[in-house]
Motif scaffolding. Structure first.
Motif, PDB file in Angstrom:
ATOM      1  N   THR A  84       0.837  -1.199   0.000  1.00  0.00           N
ATOM      2  CA  THR A  84       0.000   0.000   0.000  1.00  0.00           C
ATOM      3  C   THR A  84       0.870   1.247   0.000  1.00  0.00           C
ATOM      4  OG1 THR A  84      -1.791  -1.171   1.123  1.00  0.00           O
ATOM      5  CG2 THR A  84      -1.812   1.233   1.257  1.00  0.00           C
ATOM      6  N   ARG A  85       1.923   1.240   0.816  1.00  0.00           N
ATOM      7  CA  ARG A  85       2.853   2.388   0.823  1.00  0.00           C
ATOM      8  C   ARG A  85       3.513   2.541  -0.538  1.00  0.00           C
ATOM      9  NH1 ARG A  85       3.995   0.341   5.889  1.00  0.00           N
ATOM     10  NH2 ARG A  85       5.781  -0.812   5.113  1.00  0.00           N
ATOM     11  N   GLN A  86       3.927   1.418  -1.120  1.00  0.00           N
ATOM     12  CA  GLN A  86       4.575   1.458  -2.433  1.00  0.00           C
ATOM     13  C   GLN A  86       3.610   2.001  -3.490  1.00  0.00           C
ATOM     14  OE1 GLN A  86       5.837  -2.383  -3.869  1.00  0.00           O
ATOM     15  NE2 GLN A  86       7.279  -1.493  -5.315  1.00  0.00           N
ATOM     16  N   ARG A  87       2.369   1.543  -3.444  1.00  0.00           N
ATOM     17  CA  ARG A  87       1.363   2.034  -4.387  1.00  0.00           C
ATOM     18  C   ARG A  87       1.169   3.545  -4.232  1.00  0.00           C
ATOM     19  NH1 ARG A  87      -4.294   1.202  -2.584  1.00  0.00           N
ATOM     20  NH2 ARG A  87      -3.546   2.969  -1.389  1.00  0.00           N
ATOM     21  N   ASP A  88       1.085   3.999  -3.002  1.00  0.00           N
ATOM     22  CA  ASP A  88       0.891   5.432  -2.755  1.00  0.00           C
ATOM     23  C   ASP A  88       2.066   6.245  -3.286  1.00  0.00           C
ATOM     24  OD1 ASP A  88      -1.500   4.747  -1.567  1.00  0.00           O
ATOM     25  OD2 ASP A  88      -0.768   5.005   0.491  1.00  0.00           O
ATOM     26  N   GLU A  89       3.284   5.719  -3.100  1.00  0.00           N
ATOM     27  CA  GLU A  89       4.468   6.406  -3.635  1.00  0.00           C
ATOM     28  C   GLU A  89       4.429   6.437  -5.159  1.00  0.00           C
ATOM     29  OE1 GLU A  89       7.703   4.181  -1.963  1.00  0.00           O
ATOM     30  OE2 GLU A  89       7.306   4.906   0.065  1.00  0.00           O
ATOM     31  N   LEU A  90       3.980   5.347  -5.780  1.00  0.00           N
ATOM     32  CA  LEU A  90       3.893   5.303  -7.241  1.00  0.00           C
ATOM     33  C   LEU A  90       2.820   6.236  -7.773  1.00  0.00           C
ATOM     34  CD1 LEU A  90       4.390   1.476  -7.819  1.00  0.00           C
ATOM     35  CD2 LEU A  90       5.981   3.311  -8.451  1.00  0.00           C
ATOM     36  N   VAL A  91       1.729   6.391  -7.042  1.00  0.00           N
ATOM     37  CA  VAL A  91       0.677   7.328  -7.449  1.00  0.00           C
ATOM     38  C   VAL A  91       1.238   8.750  -7.471  1.00  0.00           C
ATOM     39  CG1 VAL A  91      -1.500   8.395  -6.693  1.00  0.00           C
ATOM     40  CG2 VAL A  91      -1.293   5.909  -6.772  1.00  0.00           C
ATOM     41  N   VAL A  92       2.000   9.093  -6.446  1.00  0.00           N
ATOM     42  CA  VAL A  92       2.627  10.422  -6.393  1.00  0.00           C
ATOM     43  C   VAL A  92       3.604  10.583  -7.555  1.00  0.00           C
ATOM     44  CG1 VAL A  92       4.203  11.885  -5.057  1.00  0.00           C
ATOM     45  CG2 VAL A  92       2.310  10.722  -3.916  1.00  0.00           C
ATOM     46  N   ARG A  93       4.420   9.568  -7.787  1.00  0.00           N
ATOM     47  CA  ARG A  93       5.406   9.635  -8.879  1.00  0.00           C
ATOM     48  C   ARG A  93       4.719   9.740 -10.238  1.00  0.00           C
ATOM     49  NH1 ARG A  93       9.220  11.642 -11.208  1.00  0.00           N
ATOM     50  NH2 ARG A  93      10.607  10.336 -12.417  1.00  0.00           N
ATOM     51  N   LEU A  94       3.636   9.001 -10.423  1.00  0.00           N
ATOM     52  CA  LEU A  94       2.879   9.073 -11.674  1.00  0.00           C
ATOM     53  C   LEU A  94       2.327  10.477 -11.901  1.00  0.00           C
ATOM     54  CD1 LEU A  94       1.661   7.689 -14.160  1.00  0.00           C
ATOM     55  CD2 LEU A  94      -0.287   7.031 -12.729  1.00  0.00           C
ATOM     56  N   ALA A  95       1.837  11.095 -10.862  1.00  0.00           N
ATOM     57  CA  ALA A  95       1.327  12.460 -10.978  1.00  0.00           C
ATOM     58  C   ALA A  95       2.460  13.417 -11.371  1.00  0.00           C
ATOM     59  CB  ALA A  95       0.684  12.911  -9.663  1.00  0.00           C
TER      60      ALA A  95
END
Length: 126
Positions: free
Chosen positions: A87-98
């Motif tokens: 979940t933390r990794q996904r959240d970090e990837l969402v930020v990076r994608l943005a």
């Protein structure tokens, strides 16, 4: 921060934790043997538990009261930790994608502006 304020300081003995949680000391030793928690040891070799570990043991005791085995509880807790990490990794990837999407949009605007000015054959001074 004072030692008694830090949840990760090993302050509590097996006897104290057993009394706090109304469990047997043997239960705490079993939880340690199966590495559900790994309390630190005092200089004399006595287990010392943190408040974080006590919360985990409380959860383990509750699950055990519901009929689950300690190995099953350990597996559930491992899976919960893996889920939290993912979940933390996904959240970090969402930020990076943005961030990447924003950069892509900025570069597209620059490219459009450059093409509108006439491309590589024209200077900005014309």
């Amino acid at each position: 921060m004072e030692p008694f304020e830090d949840e990760n300081i090993p302050l509590y003995t097996v006897g104290q934790v057993a009394q706090m949680l109304a469990v047997k000391q043997a239960f705490l030793r079993r939880v340690d043997e199966l590495r559900v928690v790994s309390p630190q040891r005092s200089a004399g070799g006595q287990r010392r538990y943190t408040r974080v570990e006590i919360r985990i043991i409380r959860q383990v005791a509750s699950m055990a009261d519901e009929g689950m085995t300690i190995p099953a509880i350990r597996r559930i807790m491992e899976l919960e930790q893996q889920l939290a990490a993912l979940t933390r990794q996904r959240d970090e990837l969402v930020v990076r994608l943005a961030e990447v999407s924003s950069e892509r949009d900025r570069l597209a605007q620059q490219a459009n502006a450059w093409l509108f000015r006439g491309g590589p054959g024209r200077s900005e001074e014309e």
